[in-house]
Write an enzyme that holds these catalytic residues in place. Structure first.
Site, PDB file in Angstrom:
ATOM      1  N   GLU A 163       5.521   8.304  25.703  1.00  0.00           N
ATOM      2  CA  GLU A 163       5.064   9.314  26.675  1.00  0.00           C
ATOM      3  C   GLU A 163       3.585   9.518  26.412  1.00  0.00           C
ATOM      4  OE1 GLU A 163       6.811  10.868  29.078  1.00  0.00           O
ATOM      5  OE2 GLU A 163       8.716   9.908  28.624  1.00  0.00           O
TER       6      GLU A 163
ATOM      7  N   CYS B 249      -0.968  16.990  29.446  1.00  0.00           N
ATOM      8  CA  CYS B 249      -0.987  15.583  29.865  1.00  0.00           C
ATOM      9  C   CYS B 249      -0.870  15.429  31.374  1.00  0.00           C
ATOM     10  CB  CYS B 249       0.131  14.824  29.161  1.00  0.00           C
ATOM     11  SG  CYS B 249       1.741  15.566  29.452  1.00  0.00           S
TER      12      CYS B 249
HETATM   13  P1  NAD Z   1      -2.201  11.389  19.213  1.00  0.00           P
HETATM   14  O1  NAD Z   1      -1.845  10.051  19.760  1.00  0.00           O
HETATM   15  O2  NAD Z   1      -3.493  11.541  18.498  1.00  0.00           O
HETATM   16  O3  NAD Z   1      -1.081  11.908  18.190  1.00  0.00           O
HETATM   17  C1  NAD Z   1       0.299  11.894  18.496  1.00  0.00           C
HETATM   18  C2  NAD Z   1       1.093  11.732  17.218  1.00  0.00           C
HETATM   19  O4  NAD Z   1       0.749  10.493  16.603  1.00  0.00           O
HETATM   20  C3  NAD Z   1       0.883  12.829  16.189  1.00  0.00           C
HETATM   21  O5  NAD Z   1       2.160  13.210  15.669  1.00  0.00           O
HETATM   22  C4  NAD Z   1       0.020  12.170  15.137  1.00  0.00           C
HETATM   23  O6  NAD Z   1       0.292  12.640  13.836  1.00  0.00           O
HETATM   24  C5  NAD Z   1       0.392  10.698  15.231  1.00  0.00           C
HETATM   25  N1  NAD Z   1      -0.727   9.813  14.925  1.00  0.00           N
HETATM   26  C6  NAD Z   1      -2.054  10.019  15.181  1.00  0.00           C
HETATM   27  N2  NAD Z   1      -2.783   8.952  14.765  1.00  0.00           N
HETATM   28  C7  NAD Z   1      -1.917   8.061  14.246  1.00  0.00           C
HETATM   29  C8  NAD Z   1      -2.057   6.758  13.668  1.00  0.00           C
HETATM   30  N3  NAD Z   1      -3.249   6.180  13.536  1.00  0.00           N
HETATM   31  N4  NAD Z   1      -0.944   6.130  13.255  1.00  0.00           N
HETATM   32  C9  NAD Z   1       0.267   6.714  13.387  1.00  0.00           C
HETATM   33  N5  NAD Z   1       0.448   7.933  13.924  1.00  0.00           N
HETATM   34  C10 NAD Z   1      -0.605   8.611  14.339  1.00  0.00           C
HETATM   35  O7  NAD Z   1      -2.092  12.363  20.469  1.00  0.00           O
HETATM   36  P2  NAD Z   1      -2.379  13.910  20.500  1.00  0.00           P
HETATM   37  O8  NAD Z   1      -3.833  14.127  20.262  1.00  0.00           O
HETATM   38  O9  NAD Z   1      -1.400  14.642  19.660  1.00  0.00           O
HETATM   39  O10 NAD Z   1      -2.038  14.255  22.010  1.00  0.00           O
HETATM   40  C11 NAD Z   1      -2.947  14.029  23.054  1.00  0.00           C
HETATM   41  C12 NAD Z   1      -2.549  12.824  23.857  1.00  0.00           C
HETATM   42  O11 NAD Z   1      -1.164  12.844  24.125  1.00  0.00           O
HETATM   43  C13 NAD Z   1      -3.200  12.776  25.227  1.00  0.00           C
HETATM   44  O12 NAD Z   1      -3.511  11.448  25.548  1.00  0.00           O
HETATM   45  C14 NAD Z   1      -2.110  13.285  26.146  1.00  0.00           C
HETATM   46  O13 NAD Z   1      -2.235  12.884  27.485  1.00  0.00           O
HETATM   47  C15 NAD Z   1      -0.909  12.708  25.521  1.00  0.00           C
HETATM   48  N6  NAD Z   1       0.272  13.492  25.851  1.00  0.00           N
HETATM   49  C16 NAD Z   1       1.234  12.933  26.615  1.00  0.00           C
HETATM   50  C17 NAD Z   1       2.345  13.671  26.955  1.00  0.00           C
HETATM   51  C18 NAD Z   1       3.457  13.101  27.770  1.00  0.00           C
HETATM   52  O14 NAD Z   1       4.521  13.728  27.789  1.00  0.00           O
HETATM   53  N7  NAD Z   1       3.304  11.979  28.424  1.00  0.00           N
HETATM   54  C19 NAD Z   1       2.454  14.984  26.529  1.00  0.00           C
HETATM   55  C20 NAD Z   1       1.442  15.514  25.763  1.00  0.00           C
HETATM   56  C21 NAD Z   1       0.353  14.770  25.409  1.00  0.00           C
END
Ligand code: NAD
Length: 464
Positions: free
Chosen positions: A220, A254
């Site tokens: 997602e 998002c």
């Molecule tokens: P992110 O990708 O930075 O982090 C998401 C998760 O991944 C966190 O739990 C984090 O600890 C983990 N993570 C971060 N870097 C990592 C790595 N290098 N290796 C492994 N795991 C890692 O995203 P975010 O900043 O938490 O959220 C923002 C993004 O999420 C935006 O792009 C937004 O559009 C998207 N989003 C999508 C939805 C949806 O339902 N489609 C909902 C909310 C947010």
């Protein structure tokens, strides 16, 4: 402890968590639907009992008010639980489907089967909603589940870990808190399902980690969501809905409209109306209808997108409070920095267009977004929008509200994600829908036992 031993210790702890869950799954305890219902009820009761703790944690993390938390986090979770409890017995039953002629006499059905052990990785912007709604899906389907909430809202992560880890068997449901090291260690394990919410960049890391085991993945992700306003739209209603959708959670959503394509003949009127709506809401953290930007890194990223000469309204920022005032920038072109990545903050980028083709071209040149919005009263425009613009989910003459209808699946397409969930779609997302043909010993046509006769050929052709 040096970094290497620390990583090894994390890996070892996580290996044990996963091994424990696999053992638990093999006991078959999660298979009876009554068990799943009891666990879902228990989760609901625990959340209700800790409601105030949940409000406090999220307020401390980024100033999200009680009302806002109720509306966008707890209410959708309780709705999902209610739908699950009402429908799970039915969803979990084998579903009969028609049997084709050559398999007669026989019957065909689809048997929902749990996948096994799931990993749910949450994002920070709706920390309860985006962690617990997938967890509910995993529980409904009869899996064991490990949740890794986002580490950025630290208190929400802690309270979810406390509520779950103190009350559930870790073999069944367990929270692992942590950041990249912990998530990497989790992704190094073999899972039967990985459900990830976050950025497309990290989504690719998750997909790569899932590949060696061919693990079933739901991603997602995000994207730049367009909102197109045509000449014939009701400006007042369109802007009212758009502004609400844009500034929920200070644009850290998002599904938020990211940029707005407005027909040039109505651009000024639309922007004037946007300002009036923003003023009417009087967005502040204190009033409870605005939140802080999650951290300084995101504050700096979003603030840097505001080009002073393009500001039509707003633009004020306070790094100390991590607040960016609702901002409208205009005269934006597709080459501007603000058009290169998801804004994910309280800025509306306004682009004007002359022809619908021009507007659609701008959208189609970007990656497929998570959401698409059109404000128009014209039937042909609506049809063209649906046929020509790819997006994960969308709305016509509204924005964001499509997510509140659990009869509509929620998910992305292309760069904005893989898979879909919510309600019955969540159940299927975490299940293998196992198709089965069942025959009796009574009767057998000999058509498939290929004998090269002209008579057989005639029959096969007739049936085809
Ligand atoms: P992110 O990708 O930075 O982090 C998401 C998760 O991944 C966190 O739990 C984090 O600890 C983990 N993570 C971060 N870097 C990592 C790595 N290098 N290796 C492994 N795991 C890692 O995203 P975010 O900043 O938490 O959220 C923002 C993004 O999420 C935006 O792009 C937004 O559009 C998207 N989003 C999508 C939805 C949806 O339902 N489609 C909902 C909310 C947010």
């Amino acid at each position: 402890m040096n970094a290497q031993t620390e990583i090894t210790a994390v890996e070892a702890r996580i290996r044990d968590v996963v091994a424990n869950q696999r053992t638990y799954f093999r006991t078959k305890a999660t298979l009876p639907v009554d068990f799943r219902i009891a666990q879902l009820k228990k989760l609901g009761d625990l959340l209700r009992a800790h409601e105030q703790d949940l409000y406090d944690a999220i307020y401390n993390d980024f100033g999200k008010s009680k009302h806002h938390t109720q509306l966008t986090e707890l209410f959708p979770i309780f709705e999902e639980l209610k739908t699950a409890l009402k429908n799970l017995q039915g969803w979990a039953k084998p579903r009969k489907v028609p049997t084709n002629f050559i398999n007669q006499p026989g019957k065909s059905y689809i048997v929902p089967e749990p996948l096994g052990t799931s990993l749910v990785i949450g994002a920070w912007n709706f920390p309860y909603n985006l962690s617990l709604i997938p967890v509910i899906g995993s529980m409904m389907a009869g899996n064991t589940t490990v949740l890794k909430p986002s580490e950025l809202p630290a208190e929400t992560s802690r309270i979810m870990a406390k509520i779950i880890n103190e009350n559930f068997d870790p073999g069944y449901l367990h929270v692992v808190e942590g950041a990249v090291a912990e998530t990497t260690a989790l992704l190094n394990q073999r899972w039967d399902k990985i459900f990830f919410t976050g950025s497309p960049q990290v989504g690719k890391i998750v997909n790569t980690a899932a590949a060696p085991h061919l693990t079933n993945v739901t991603l997602e992700l995000g994207g730049k969501n367009p909102a197109i306003i045509t000449e014939d739209a009701s400006i007042n209603v369109s802007v009212k809905r758009l502004i609400w959708a844009k500034f929920i959670n200070s644009g850290q959503l998002c599904l938020a409209p990211d940029y707005v394509l407005v027909h040039k003949s109505i651009k000024t009127r639309v922007m004037e109306r946007m300002v009036a709506e923003i003023k009417k809401h009087n967005y502040t953290v204190e009033r409870g209808n605005f939140t802080r930007i999650i951290n300084e890194r995101n504050f700096d990223r979003v603030a840097a997108l505001i080009e002073p000469e393009k500001v039509y309204y707003g633009g004020e920022t306070s790094r100390e409070d991590r607040v960016i005032q609702p901002t409208i920038v205009h005269n934006v072109s597709p080459d501007d920095a603000i058009m290169q990545d998801e804004i994910f903050g309280p800025i509306i980028a306004v682009l004007e267009y002359d022809t619908l083709d021009e507007a659609f071209d701008i959208v189609r040149q970007l990656e497929k977004p998570l959401a698409g919005y059109l404000f128009s009263n014209d039937k042909t425009t609506k049809q063209r929008f649906l046929a020509e613009i790819p997006f994960g989910s969308g709305a016509i003459n509204d924005a964001v509200m499509q997510i509140t209808n659990a009869n509509l699946p929620f998910g992305g397409v292309g760069n904005s994600g893989i898979g879909r969930y919510h309600g019955a779609f969540s159940f299927e997302c975490f299940s293998h829908m196992k198709p089965v043909l069942e025959k009796t010993f009574d009767f057998e046509t000999n058509l498939k036992y290929y004998g090269h006769s002209d008579r057989q050929m005639k029959w096969i052709k007739r049936l085809g």
